[in-house]
Each structure stands twice: as structure tokens, then as C-alpha cells.
Design a protein around this motif. Sequence first.
Motif, PDB file in Angstrom:
ATOM      1  N   TYR A 119     -22.821   0.283 -37.745  1.00  0.00           N
ATOM      2  CA  TYR A 119     -22.258   0.807 -36.495  1.00  0.00           C
ATOM      3  C   TYR A 119     -22.992   0.155 -35.322  1.00  0.00           C
ATOM      4  CZ  TYR A 119     -19.982   4.561 -39.120  1.00  0.00           C
ATOM      5  OH  TYR A 119     -19.200   5.282 -39.982  1.00  0.00           O
ATOM      6  N   ASP A 120     -22.271  -0.030 -34.220  1.00  0.00           N
ATOM      7  CA  ASP A 120     -22.932  -0.499 -32.998  1.00  0.00           C
ATOM      8  C   ASP A 120     -22.224   0.078 -31.785  1.00  0.00           C
ATOM      9  OD1 ASP A 120     -20.971  -2.333 -31.746  1.00  0.00           O
ATOM     10  OD2 ASP A 120     -21.339  -3.648 -33.453  1.00  0.00           O
ATOM     11  N   HIS A 121     -22.778  -0.204 -30.627  1.00  0.00           N
ATOM     12  CA  HIS A 121     -22.225   0.359 -29.387  1.00  0.00           C
ATOM     13  C   HIS A 121     -22.121  -0.708 -28.308  1.00  0.00           C
ATOM     14  CE1 HIS A 121     -26.520   0.637 -28.363  1.00  0.00           C
ATOM     15  NE2 HIS A 121     -26.672   1.246 -29.521  1.00  0.00           N
ATOM     16  N   ILE A 122     -21.903  -1.954 -28.734  1.00  0.00           N
ATOM     17  CA  ILE A 122     -21.773  -3.053 -27.772  1.00  0.00           C
ATOM     18  C   ILE A 122     -20.448  -2.934 -27.029  1.00  0.00           C
ATOM     19  CG2 ILE A 122     -21.618  -5.558 -27.511  1.00  0.00           C
ATOM     20  CD1 ILE A 122     -23.528  -5.685 -30.018  1.00  0.00           C
ATOM     21  N   GLU A 123     -19.368  -2.790 -27.768  1.00  0.00           N
ATOM     22  CA  GLU A 123     -18.045  -2.606 -27.164  1.00  0.00           C
ATOM     23  C   GLU A 123     -17.804  -1.117 -26.949  1.00  0.00           C
ATOM     24  OE1 GLU A 123     -16.099  -5.155 -26.261  1.00  0.00           O
ATOM     25  OE2 GLU A 123     -17.525  -6.600 -27.115  1.00  0.00           O
ATOM     26  N   ASP A 124     -17.111  -0.765 -25.883  1.00  0.00           N
ATOM     27  CA  ASP A 124     -16.851   0.644 -25.572  1.00  0.00           C
ATOM     28  C   ASP A 124     -16.163   1.373 -26.730  1.00  0.00           C
ATOM     29  OD1 ASP A 124     -18.040   0.401 -23.101  1.00  0.00           O
ATOM     30  OD2 ASP A 124     -16.147   0.269 -21.985  1.00  0.00           O
ATOM     31  N   SER A 125     -15.205   0.715 -27.376  1.00  0.00           N
ATOM     32  CA  SER A 125     -14.485   1.379 -28.466  1.00  0.00           C
ATOM     33  C   SER A 125     -15.422   1.659 -29.641  1.00  0.00           C
ATOM     34  CB  SER A 125     -13.287   0.541 -28.913  1.00  0.00           C
ATOM     35  OG  SER A 125     -13.725  -0.734 -29.360  1.00  0.00           O
ATOM     36  N   ASP A 126     -16.333   0.738 -29.917  1.00  0.00           N
ATOM     37  CA  ASP A 126     -17.320   0.957 -30.985  1.00  0.00           C
ATOM     38  C   ASP A 126     -18.301   2.052 -30.603  1.00  0.00           C
ATOM     39  OD1 ASP A 126     -16.186  -1.068 -32.552  1.00  0.00           O
ATOM     40  OD2 ASP A 126     -17.496  -2.599 -31.692  1.00  0.00           O
ATOM     41  N   ALA A 127     -18.696   2.064 -29.333  1.00  0.00           N
ATOM     42  CA  ALA A 127     -19.606   3.105 -28.844  1.00  0.00           C
ATOM     43  C   ALA A 127     -18.959   4.474 -28.986  1.00  0.00           C
ATOM     44  CB  ALA A 127     -19.998   2.842 -27.392  1.00  0.00           C
ATOM     45  N   ASP A 128     -17.668   4.577 -28.681  1.00  0.00           N
ATOM     46  CA  ASP A 128     -16.960   5.854 -28.811  1.00  0.00           C
ATOM     47  C   ASP A 128     -17.011   6.365 -30.248  1.00  0.00           C
ATOM     48  OD1 ASP A 128     -16.331   5.744 -26.112  1.00  0.00           O
ATOM     49  OD2 ASP A 128     -14.260   5.056 -26.443  1.00  0.00           O
ATOM     50  N   VAL A 129     -16.794   5.465 -31.214  1.00  0.00           N
ATOM     51  CA  VAL A 129     -16.816   5.842 -32.626  1.00  0.00           C
ATOM     52  C   VAL A 129     -18.220   6.289 -33.032  1.00  0.00           C
ATOM     53  CG1 VAL A 129     -16.597   4.931 -34.979  1.00  0.00           C
ATOM     54  CG2 VAL A 129     -14.859   4.385 -33.267  1.00  0.00           C
ATOM     55  N   MET A 130     -19.216   5.492 -32.663  1.00  0.00           N
ATOM     56  CA  MET A 130     -20.590   5.794 -33.052  1.00  0.00           C
ATOM     57  C   MET A 130     -21.072   7.100 -32.412  1.00  0.00           C
ATOM     58  SD  MET A 130     -23.835   3.240 -32.876  1.00  0.00           S
ATOM     59  CE  MET A 130     -25.427   3.705 -33.535  1.00  0.00           C
TER      60      MET A 130
END
Length: 151
Positions: A119-130
Motif C-alpha cells: 500500500y502507498d499514499h503517493i496518489e490521492d486515490s491510493d491514499a484514500d484506500v490506505m
Amino acid sequence: MSVQVDIEIASDCSGIPSEAQFEQWCAIALRERETSELAIRIVDEAEGRELNNTYRHKDYATNVLSFPADLPPELGLPLIGDLAICAPVVLREAGEHNKGVEAHWAHMVIHGCLHLQGYDHIEDSDADVMEALERKLLAELGYPDPYHEEE
């Protein structure tokens, strides 16, 4: 499900959670895996700064650094990687953001374990998931939303 956590304390800070707490937090974050092994090193600011500078080229101590084990999947080993958690930073952040110290420790461990799983939070959509997963896991443990700023 089995989680093995090797904890190394390299910090003089007081208030570092117990081994049982670290194991509980890792277990909930890694529960989708059949078996997991990881190491957690609790560091002071000098080592935290050195690690962050060496691996991320950022010249300051950060709260948690994740070092995923880059092993070929065909080996089938449960080792997922290492976390370095900077105790003074975690304690300072808890105070600055009006968060319970234990809750912030739990958040940092869960956050790091999620990074070890990709998991990561670089992109906003990935941050939302994490962040949604962090909120869910922390709520299951009875901790408040770590992204809700107290007034």
C-alpha cells in the motif's frame, strides 16, 4: 494466521509500547496473510534522520520507515520486511496533534505494515484506500480516526 515480530529497542525514550502491543497491531494489519515475519527497530532521532536521509534523501527524522523484503515469491518465505519507528517523533506528533500516544503508536505500526504489503499514499486515490483501511483497523482496536484533527 501467524505473525512473528522481532522488536529491537535502540531508543532511550520512555513510553515505548510493549512487545504484546506491537504484536497485536502487526497481527491486525497483516491478518490477510497466512504467515508473516517482520522486524521493528525503535530508533532515536539521530538514527531516524540518518535512515530517512540514506533511503529517501530527506534530511530529517520521520515517524516510520518501511523496508519491504524484496524476495522472489517462489521462495515462499514469510519475511515481509522491516520497520524503523522513531520514538521521539511519534511522541512529539501525538502531542502536537492532540492524539493519544498509544493510538498514534498503533497507527504508525499499522501504517508501516500496510506499506510492507504494497500500500502507498503517493496518489490521492491510493491514499484514500490506505487511509480507509487504517481507519477500519484502528477502529476495530478501539482507537479513534487518526486523520480527524482535534480542535
